[in-house]
Design an enzyme around this catalytic site. Structure first.
Site, PDB file in Angstrom:
ATOM      1  N   ASP A   1      -9.115 -10.599  10.770  1.00 39.34           N
ATOM      2  CA  ASP A   1     -10.514 -10.768  10.384  1.00 39.34           C
ATOM      3  C   ASP A   1     -10.866 -10.120   9.056  1.00 39.34           C
ATOM      4  O   ASP A   1     -12.032  -9.902   8.754  1.00 39.34           O
ATOM      5  CB  ASP A   1     -11.418 -10.204  11.480  1.00 39.34           C
ATOM      6  CG  ASP A   1     -11.053  -8.761  11.843  1.00 39.34           C
ATOM      7  OD1 ASP A   1     -10.187  -8.170  11.157  1.00 39.34           O
ATOM      8  OD2 ASP A   1     -11.626  -8.229  12.795  1.00 39.34           O
ATOM      9  N   GLY A   2      -9.872  -9.796   8.242  1.00 34.35           N
ATOM     10  CA  GLY A   2     -10.168  -9.127   6.983  1.00 34.35           C
ATOM     11  C   GLY A   2     -10.269  -7.626   7.189  1.00 34.35           C
ATOM     12  O   GLY A   2      -9.908  -7.102   8.250  1.00 34.35           O
TER      13      GLY A   2
ATOM     14  N   HIS B   1      -3.555  -1.391  26.966  1.00 33.88           N
ATOM     15  CA  HIS B   1      -4.482  -0.346  26.566  1.00 33.88           C
ATOM     16  C   HIS B   1      -4.817   0.609  27.706  1.00 33.88           C
ATOM     17  O   HIS B   1      -5.045   0.191  28.841  1.00 33.88           O
ATOM     18  CB  HIS B   1      -5.774  -0.956  26.019  1.00 33.88           C
ATOM     19  CG  HIS B   1      -5.596  -1.566  24.674  1.00 33.88           C
ATOM     20  ND1 HIS B   1      -6.349  -2.630  24.228  1.00 33.88           N
ATOM     21  CD2 HIS B   1      -4.736  -1.273  23.662  1.00 33.88           C
ATOM     22  CE1 HIS B   1      -5.962  -2.960  23.015  1.00 33.88           C
ATOM     23  NE2 HIS B   1      -4.981  -2.148  22.643  1.00 33.88           N
TER      24      HIS B   1
ATOM     25  N   ASP C   1       0.811  -1.223   0.000  1.00 32.16           N
ATOM     26  CA  ASP C   1       0.000   0.000   0.000  1.00 32.16           C
ATOM     27  C   ASP C   1       0.841   1.268   0.000  1.00 32.16           C
ATOM     28  O   ASP C   1       0.375   2.322  -0.437  1.00 32.16           O
ATOM     29  CB  ASP C   1      -0.918   0.030   1.231  1.00 32.16           C
ATOM     30  CG  ASP C   1      -1.894  -1.133   1.265  1.00 32.16           C
ATOM     31  OD1 ASP C   1      -2.175  -1.689   0.185  1.00 32.16           O
ATOM     32  OD2 ASP C   1      -2.370  -1.478   2.363  1.00 32.16           O
TER      33      ASP C   1
ATOM     34  N   HIS D   1       2.815  -1.655  22.790  1.00 32.23           N
ATOM     35  CA  HIS D   1       2.612  -3.024  23.280  1.00 32.23           C
ATOM     36  C   HIS D   1       3.933  -3.797  23.284  1.00 32.23           C
ATOM     37  O   HIS D   1       4.228  -4.546  24.212  1.00 32.23           O
ATOM     38  CB  HIS D   1       1.605  -3.756  22.396  1.00 32.23           C
ATOM     39  CG  HIS D   1       0.192  -3.311  22.566  1.00 32.23           C
ATOM     40  ND1 HIS D   1      -0.410  -3.154  23.794  1.00 32.23           N
ATOM     41  CD2 HIS D   1      -0.772  -3.011  21.651  1.00 32.23           C
ATOM     42  CE1 HIS D   1      -1.666  -2.774  23.634  1.00 32.23           C
ATOM     43  NE2 HIS D   1      -1.902  -2.670  22.337  1.00 32.23           N
TER      44      HIS D   1
ATOM     45  N   HIS E   1       1.197   2.933  18.238  1.00 33.34           N
ATOM     46  CA  HIS E   1       0.415   2.208  19.244  1.00 33.34           C
ATOM     47  C   HIS E   1       0.975   0.802  19.470  1.00 33.34           C
ATOM     48  O   HIS E   1       1.224   0.386  20.609  1.00 33.34           O
ATOM     49  CB  HIS E   1      -1.040   2.126  18.786  1.00 33.34           C
ATOM     50  CG  HIS E   1      -1.907   1.286  19.664  1.00 33.34           C
ATOM     51  ND1 HIS E   1      -2.743   1.823  20.618  1.00 33.34           N
ATOM     52  CD2 HIS E   1      -2.080  -0.068  19.734  1.00 33.34           C
ATOM     53  CE1 HIS E   1      -3.389   0.843  21.244  1.00 33.34           C
ATOM     54  NE2 HIS E   1      -3.002  -0.313  20.712  1.00 33.34           N
ATOM     55  N   GLU E   2       1.187   0.068  18.390  1.00 31.44           N
ATOM     56  CA  GLU E   2       1.622  -1.322  18.525  1.00 31.44           C
ATOM     57  C   GLU E   2       3.023  -1.428  19.121  1.00 31.44           C
ATOM     58  O   GLU E   2       3.309  -2.353  19.883  1.00 31.44           O
ATOM     59  CB  GLU E   2       1.564  -2.029  17.171  1.00 31.44           C
ATOM     60  CG  GLU E   2       0.169  -2.120  16.565  1.00 31.44           C
ATOM     61  CD  GLU E   2      -0.847  -2.817  17.467  1.00 31.44           C
ATOM     62  OE1 GLU E   2      -0.437  -3.590  18.356  1.00 31.44           O
ATOM     63  OE2 GLU E   2      -2.039  -2.565  17.291  1.00 31.44           O
TER      64      GLU E   2
END
Length: 283
Positions: free
Chosen positions: A157-158, A211, A106, A205, A201-202
Site C-alpha cells: 500500500d505504499g 500473530h 536503503d 510466519h 517477525h516475518e
C-alpha cells in the site's frame, strides 16, 4: 475494510449487522479492549498502526471454537497467546535454507545479509531447526523487496501501514518473505522501518507461526523500532518449539496464560434473533 483485510470478517456483500458487530467484538477481544461491538477511539488507533500485512487469524479461530455460542466471548478468559497456522503447516525437514532474490537500496547489501543471518540463527537457536543461507539459486524461503501489486494477491500500500508479509510453509510462495520497498528500511534507528525486527517477525510466519496478541512478542502484528539486541520473547519460543521441538538439553518454555480484560457480555443464551436494527436474546 480493515476487519476483512485482517481476518476478522468474511469478504462478502451479504454480511449482516450482527456478523459485523461480532467481528468488532472479536477484534476487541483479541486486542484486549472492552468488548462493546462499537468502534471507538481505541479501536481506531489500533487500525492506524503500522504492522505486518498477514491476517490476525487467532481472533477468527477463537470465534470458530465457540461455535454458535457467540455471546460467550467472555468465556475465553484464559488462552495461549502464541498461534500456529490453521492447518498446522510445518516444513517436512528441520534443515531449511533462505536466499535473497534482491535487496533494498536503503541499506548496504552486506548489512542485510548479516542481519538476516542473525534472524535465522535466533529461530534456529530456539528450536531444532537449522536455517542457513542457500548457496544455490533455490531455497525454502525466498526473500524479496516488492512494491504495490506484485503478483501474490496481497498488494502493498505504499509507505507506512503494511510493511511486509510472509507465507506459511509450503510449495510455490510457501515460506516466502516480501518487504514493501516503498518503506525506508533502517537498522537501530528511531526513524524508518527496522529491517531486523521485521525480518525476525516475518520469518516466524515462514516457519508456521501466526500473530500473537502478546504486545511484547516478536510475533505481535505491530512493528516498532527496537534496540540492537532484539530477542525472541518466551511466547515466540514456546510457539516455535510447539512446531519443531526444543533444542537438545534445553528445558521447555512455560506457556504463558493470561487473563483478558472483563467483557460486557458473559451470559450464555439459547437463541439470538436479528430483527431489523435490533437484536433479541433468549434464555
Amino acid at each position: 475494510d480493515w476487519l476483512i483485510k485482517y481476518g476478522y470478517l468474511t469478504d462478502s456483500s451479504d454480511v449482516t449487522l450482527f456478523e459485523h458487530t461480532m467481528a468488532i467484538m472479536n477484534m476487541q477481544h483479541f486486542h484486549k479492549l472492552p468488548v462493546t461491538g462499537v468502534i471507538d477511539r481505541e479501536e481506531f488507533n489500533i487500525m492506524q498502526r503500522t504492522r505486518c500485512g498477514c491476517p490476525d487469524m487467532m481472533a477468527d479461530d477463537e470465534m470458530q471454537a465457540l461455535g454458535d455460542n457467540a455471546t460467550s466471548v467472555g468465556q475465553l478468559d484464559r488462552f495461549r497467546r502464541y498461534v500456529v497456522n490453521r492447518d498446522r503447516d510445518v516444513w517436512p525437514s528441520n534443515d531449511l535454507t533462505y536466499r535473497f532474490n534482491d535487496f533494498t537500496s536503503d541499506l548496504p547489501t552486506t548489512v542485510q545479509e548479516e542481519e538476516m543471518r542473525k534472524v535465522a540463527s535466533k529461530w534456529s537457536a530456539a528450536s531444532r531447526l537449522s536455517i542457513t543461507r542457500s548457496s544455490t539459486s533455490t531455497s525454502d524461503i525466498q526473500v524479496a523487496f516488492r512494491t504495490k501489486d506484485h503478483g501474490d494477491n496481497y498488494p502493498f500500500d505504499g509507505p507506512f501501514d503494511v510493511l511486509a508479509h510472509a507465507f506459511s510453509p509450503g510449495t510455490g510462495l510457501g515460506g516466502d518473505i516480501h518487504f514493501d520497498d516503498d518503506e525506508q528500511f533502517t537498522i537501530n534507528s528511531a526513524t524508518g522501518a527496522d529491517f531486523t525486527f521485521i525480518a525476525l517477525h516475518e520469518m516466524g510466519h515462514s516457519l508456521g507461526l501466526e500473530h500473537s496478541n502478546n504486545p511484547d512478542a516478536v510475533m505481535s502484528m505491530f512493528f516498532t523500532n527496537n534496540p540492537s539486541d532484539i530477542q525472541l520473547h518466551n511466547d515466540d519460543i514456546a510457539g516455535i518449539q510447539s512446531l519443531y521441538g526444543r533444542p537438545e538439553g534445553v528445558e521447555a518454555v512455560i506457556e504463558i496464560e493470561v487473563a483478558t480484560v472483563p467483557v460486557t457480555c458473559t451470559k450464555v443464551y439459547d437463541a439470538i434473533a436479528d430483527v431489523g436494527a435490533s437484536f433479541f436474546f433468549f434464555r
